[in-house]
Motif scaffolding. Sequence first.
Motif, PDB file in Angstrom:
ATOM      1  N   GLU A  38      -7.691  -5.221  21.690  1.00  0.00           N
ATOM      2  CA  GLU A  38      -7.362  -3.840  22.043  1.00  0.00           C
ATOM      3  C   GLU A  38      -6.360  -3.245  21.057  1.00  0.00           C
ATOM      4  O   GLU A  38      -6.472  -2.067  20.682  1.00  0.00           O
ATOM      5  CB  GLU A  38      -6.813  -3.788  23.466  1.00  0.00           C
ATOM      6  N   ALA A  39      -5.386  -4.053  20.647  1.00  0.00           N
ATOM      7  CA  ALA A  39      -4.382  -3.549  19.717  1.00  0.00           C
ATOM      8  C   ALA A  39      -5.003  -3.099  18.406  1.00  0.00           C
ATOM      9  O   ALA A  39      -4.516  -2.175  17.749  1.00  0.00           O
ATOM     10  CB  ALA A  39      -3.321  -4.624  19.462  1.00  0.00           C
ATOM     11  N   ARG A  40      -6.097  -3.729  18.020  1.00  0.00           N
ATOM     12  CA  ARG A  40      -6.743  -3.382  16.758  1.00  0.00           C
ATOM     13  C   ARG A  40      -7.768  -2.248  16.897  1.00  0.00           C
ATOM     14  O   ARG A  40      -8.040  -1.525  15.935  1.00  0.00           O
ATOM     15  CB  ARG A  40      -7.439  -4.612  16.173  1.00  0.00           C
ATOM     16  N   HIS A  41      -8.354  -2.099  18.072  1.00  0.00           N
ATOM     17  CA  HIS A  41      -9.544  -1.254  18.146  1.00  0.00           C
ATOM     18  C   HIS A  41      -9.478  -0.100  19.133  1.00  0.00           C
ATOM     19  O   HIS A  41     -10.227   0.877  18.965  1.00  0.00           O
ATOM     20  CB  HIS A  41     -10.760  -2.116  18.496  1.00  0.00           C
ATOM     21  N   SER A  86      -9.082   3.198  20.891  1.00  0.00           N
ATOM     22  CA  SER A  86      -8.822   4.555  20.435  1.00  0.00           C
ATOM     23  C   SER A  86      -9.591   5.499  21.349  1.00  0.00           C
ATOM     24  O   SER A  86     -10.364   5.064  22.213  1.00  0.00           O
ATOM     25  CB  SER A  86      -9.314   4.737  18.993  1.00  0.00           C
ATOM     26  N   GLY A  96       1.211   0.287  23.128  1.00  0.00           N
ATOM     27  CA  GLY A  96      -0.144   0.035  22.665  1.00  0.00           C
ATOM     28  C   GLY A  96      -0.608   1.213  21.836  1.00  0.00           C
ATOM     29  O   GLY A  96       0.177   2.092  21.478  1.00  0.00           O
ATOM     30  N   ASN A  97      -1.896   1.244  21.539  1.00  0.00           N
ATOM     31  CA  ASN A  97      -2.439   2.332  20.729  1.00  0.00           C
ATOM     32  C   ASN A  97      -2.380   3.677  21.450  1.00  0.00           C
ATOM     33  O   ASN A  97      -2.414   4.727  20.808  1.00  0.00           O
ATOM     34  CB  ASN A  97      -3.901   2.040  20.366  1.00  0.00           C
ATOM     35  N   TYR A  98      -2.295   3.636  22.779  1.00  0.00           N
ATOM     36  CA  TYR A  98      -2.358   4.856  23.560  1.00  0.00           C
ATOM     37  C   TYR A  98      -0.985   5.442  23.843  1.00  0.00           C
ATOM     38  O   TYR A  98      -0.800   6.663  23.828  1.00  0.00           O
ATOM     39  CB  TYR A  98      -3.090   4.559  24.871  1.00  0.00           C
ATOM     40  N   SER A 115       3.646   4.554  24.054  1.00  0.00           N
ATOM     41  CA  SER A 115       4.739   3.734  23.529  1.00  0.00           C
ATOM     42  C   SER A 115       5.498   2.974  24.603  1.00  0.00           C
ATOM     43  O   SER A 115       6.079   1.923  24.335  1.00  0.00           O
ATOM     44  CB  SER A 115       5.720   4.622  22.754  1.00  0.00           C
ATOM     45  N   PRO A 127      -0.101  -8.515  20.715  1.00  0.00           N
ATOM     46  CA  PRO A 127       0.475  -7.233  20.335  1.00  0.00           C
ATOM     47  C   PRO A 127       1.982  -7.258  20.557  1.00  0.00           C
ATOM     48  O   PRO A 127       2.486  -8.116  21.286  1.00  0.00           O
ATOM     49  CB  PRO A 127      -0.206  -6.241  21.279  1.00  0.00           C
TER      50      PRO A 127
END
Length: 452
Positions: free
Chosen positions: A101-104, A106, A161-163, A165, A447
């Motif tokens: 998830e950390a890499r992908h 979005s 995460g990507n979404y 902070s 992550p």
Amino acid sequence: MTPTPQTIDLLIEARWIATVDTDEVLKNHAVAVDAGRILAILPLAEARRRYQPQQRQQLDQHLLIPGLVNLHTHAAMTLMRGIADDLPLQEWLQQHIWPAEARHVSHQFVLDGTRLACAEMLLGGITCFNDMYFFPQAAAQAASEFGMRAALGVTTLEFPGNYASDADDYIAKGLAAREAVGNNPLISFCLAPHAPYTVSDRTFRQIATLAAQLNLPIHCHVHETRQEISDALSQDGRRPLARLRELGLIGPGFIGVHAVHLEDDEIAAIAAANASIAHCPSSNLKLASGFARIAEMSRAGINIGLGTDGAASNNRLDLFWEMRLAALLAKGVSGDAATLPAAEVLRMATLNGARALGLDSEIGSITAGKSADLCAVSFEHINCQPCFDPLSHLVHVAGREQVSHVWVAGKCLVEHKTLLAGKEFHLDACATLWQNSLEVCTVGTLPPDANR
């Protein structure tokens, strides 16, 4: 003088109808639908006298049921179906899922993954899903493109995460997505703190306050594994459910996901609070989490719905599978063959899920005045012959491949086993592109701050 028949949009004529608001199965009845809502359920001959439909759907060897309600899933994780099998929950999460998830993850990942999930769920008779994932606006877009009903989570964790902070950022972005979606009648929201081991007391208190202010359900994993409970006891001497009760989360709007390891007093407390449980039997078995005490929960009067969990831990979004497995496990674990009869299992997959989401006045049963969210199941195939009890057949014989038609708010979304939306998204090719991207990523690194 014979009255002039009333013109309506749709008349569905079925050999059997399971309304779910009672255990009775109606034979040779029809459902009258107009402007997306159920007008009446009545004997076939009377329906033909009273109504002149723009469209007539004859289902001569079918059982008509309410659309199925998937009370717990992570829809976009369909793109990670089978990515890390045969692992216990914490290893699966920390060493594989969270790094991927950390890499992908979005907006595009969630949009594509949820589109794929919507297609799978609709073909299996699921008309409403309760989702816990990131980028809920993308999930709302996907559900809307397919005409599906969705309850989307304001998913909240402490670590970045990507979404988002931090927890405050997750909540702010989730509430902003709710505001942006606006008054779409097919989209609702839940507050979705991930789990006691990923959410702080401060954040849980904030969630409880928001739930009261906004009148939103709370959707949270709890007591999924023995390790979760033993870790909690070693950290602060409380079982996770006791902690949530002290923080004011356990009430009529609470949906406890999995709830595999409950003691007698905890079952009694959930029942007394009028809270709900999302039972996910396949995921519980696949991750070796254990056997939920469904027979005891049912006897206590707890509202129990069924969920698939995500396709990464199931590995299918199939409520027919969950209905049969829930029934068999409850019988086997309890030692009582009368436990969880077919009518009760169907109620878990429909009306109980709707009730947990606060949507039972709108969906979950075939009732005059409710939205026409409906699913037709064909018993025409030789493997469904003979049929003495259509509800028994639904739970113990039929599979999702027997779903022939699906309607949401009176709009046909699956016709003769064919999905009517989504061809423009080229889902096969899209899934292959994401598979190639996920395969080249080397998983195994946590992550940042994932163990907080």
